[in-house]
Design an enzyme around this catalytic site. Sequence first.
Site, PDB file in Angstrom:
ATOM      1  N   GLY A  31       0.801  -1.219   0.000  1.00 51.67           N
ATOM      2  CA  GLY A  31       0.000   0.000   0.000  1.00 51.67           C
ATOM      3  C   GLY A  31       0.831   1.264   0.000  1.00 51.67           C
ATOM      4  N   TYR A  32       0.143   2.379   0.268  1.00 49.68           N
ATOM      5  CA  TYR A  32       0.733   3.710   0.167  1.00 49.68           C
ATOM      6  C   TYR A  32       1.395   3.859  -1.203  1.00 49.68           C
ATOM      7  CZ  TYR A  32       1.440   8.179   2.255  1.00 49.68           C
ATOM      8  OH  TYR A  32       1.329   9.510   2.537  1.00 49.68           O
ATOM      9  N   HIS A  34       2.774   4.567  -4.883  1.00 51.90           N
ATOM     10  CA  HIS A  34       3.435   5.678  -5.577  1.00 51.90           C
ATOM     11  C   HIS A  34       3.615   5.284  -7.035  1.00 51.90           C
ATOM     12  CE1 HIS A  34       6.955   3.153  -5.295  1.00 51.90           C
ATOM     13  NE2 HIS A  34       6.846   3.121  -3.980  1.00 51.90           N
ATOM     14  N   HIS A  37       4.675   1.694  -7.939  1.00 50.82           N
ATOM     15  CA  HIS A  37       3.602   0.688  -7.936  1.00 50.82           C
ATOM     16  C   HIS A  37       2.702   0.857  -9.156  1.00 50.82           C
ATOM     17  CE1 HIS A  37       4.201   1.265  -3.425  1.00 50.82           C
ATOM     18  NE2 HIS A  37       4.426  -0.035  -3.573  1.00 50.82           N
ATOM     19  N   GLY A 147       9.082  -4.596  -8.429  1.00 52.09           N
ATOM     20  CA  GLY A 147       9.935  -3.472  -8.815  1.00 52.09           C
ATOM     21  C   GLY A 147      11.412  -3.823  -8.652  1.00 52.09           C
ATOM     22  N   GLN A 148      12.221  -3.291  -9.560  1.00 51.67           N
ATOM     23  CA  GLN A 148      13.668  -3.525  -9.519  1.00 51.67           C
ATOM     24  C   GLN A 148      14.321  -2.849  -8.304  1.00 51.67           C
ATOM     25  OE1 GLN A 148      15.804  -5.415 -11.092  1.00 51.67           O
ATOM     26  NE2 GLN A 148      17.616  -4.454 -10.169  1.00 51.67           N
ATOM     27  N   LYS A 149      13.616  -1.874  -7.688  1.00 52.99           N
ATOM     28  CA  LYS A 149      14.223  -1.215  -6.518  1.00 52.99           C
ATOM     29  C   LYS A 149      14.548  -2.255  -5.443  1.00 52.99           C
ATOM     30  CE  LYS A 149      12.037   1.406  -3.517  1.00 52.99           C
ATOM     31  NZ  LYS A 149      12.396   0.822  -2.198  1.00 52.99           N
ATOM     32  N   VAL A 176      11.331   3.467 -10.696  1.00 54.00           N
ATOM     33  CA  VAL A 176      10.787   4.784 -11.050  1.00 54.00           C
ATOM     34  C   VAL A 176      11.381   5.784 -10.057  1.00 54.00           C
ATOM     35  CG1 VAL A 176       8.693   6.172 -11.316  1.00 54.00           C
ATOM     36  CG2 VAL A 176       8.678   3.750 -11.960  1.00 54.00           C
ATOM     37  N   ARG A 187       8.544   4.788   1.866  1.00 54.91           N
ATOM     38  CA  ARG A 187       9.255   5.270   3.060  1.00 54.91           C
ATOM     39  C   ARG A 187       9.851   6.662   2.874  1.00 54.91           C
ATOM     40  NH1 ARG A 187      10.615  -0.604   3.695  1.00 54.91           N
ATOM     41  NH2 ARG A 187       9.757  -1.204   5.723  1.00 54.91           N
TER      42      ARG A 187
END
Length: 281
Positions: A31-32, A34, A37, A147-149, A176, A187
């Site tokens: 959630g939250y 951005h 996502h 995500g790749q992060k 992103v 975060r």
Amino acid sequence: MQIFKQIAEIKNYLRTEQRNGKSIGFVPTMGYLHEGHLSLIRRSASENDITVVSIFVNPTQFGPGEDFEKYPRDLNRDIQLAQEAGAHVIFTPDTVTIYPEGYKTYVEVQKITDTLCGASRPGHFRGVTTVVTKLFNIIHPDRAYFGQKDAQQGIVIRQMVRDLDMDLEIIVCPIVREADGLAMSSRNIYLNPEERKQAVVLFQSLTMAKDLIVQGEKNAYKIKAAIEKKISEKSLAKIDYVSIVDMETLRDIRQITNKTLIALAVRFGETRLIDNIIVEV
Ligand code: PAF
């Protein structure tokens, strides 16, 4: 848009759609939401008939003293953003629905979970692979998007899917970034203005590493030292790790190769940020 909180109900709905020949893309989130996502949701919506987004802050992947309680939550905003990005189904279970009383089963990928984030957050990946397995079992997606992060998470999940013969495709999508290069993260909201300003050093140090490699530097120790030096110039930055590793084994390497991941985690006050690049030589 369908919103489910109960496992039996979402299973029932999705099995009917699958019997009707619909493909299912799945974006697991805490959630939250951005832009990171939303890019996954858009990709899933372009490749599948139905896109399911889960919103569940998973307690088992947080260690003692970590930010489980204060992790940002805004379900109404998430539902709206997910829908605008193309999601058809939201799954937002309560903790007791996923981990009812008497819950005893965990999924653990070995070795590649001991390094990088796994070394600083013991038990974190066990929590991730457990909840992701449960979600895969509930949703039965054809494709799942990450995500790749969270580079290590993607690698661990691919390994789990391979090892356990799970019948789906894992798709890892590009990081992103904000306009100044900071990788998007739920975060980032914890950062105060000065921390936020200094946090761009993560991206800057990775860009510098890439430039050094392009200029011919292949010695991983020298590149790591240069990254550490650049980050240390920021007064509020506290390095958790800077690692230059093989993309598959996640073991440290001496020389940069075509399968190199440069990953780092840095704290600004209470906030721990991660970022990475894949090196192509
Ligand atoms: O990447 C995340 O947000 C979480 O680790 C995931 C995959 C949703 C599991 O809780």
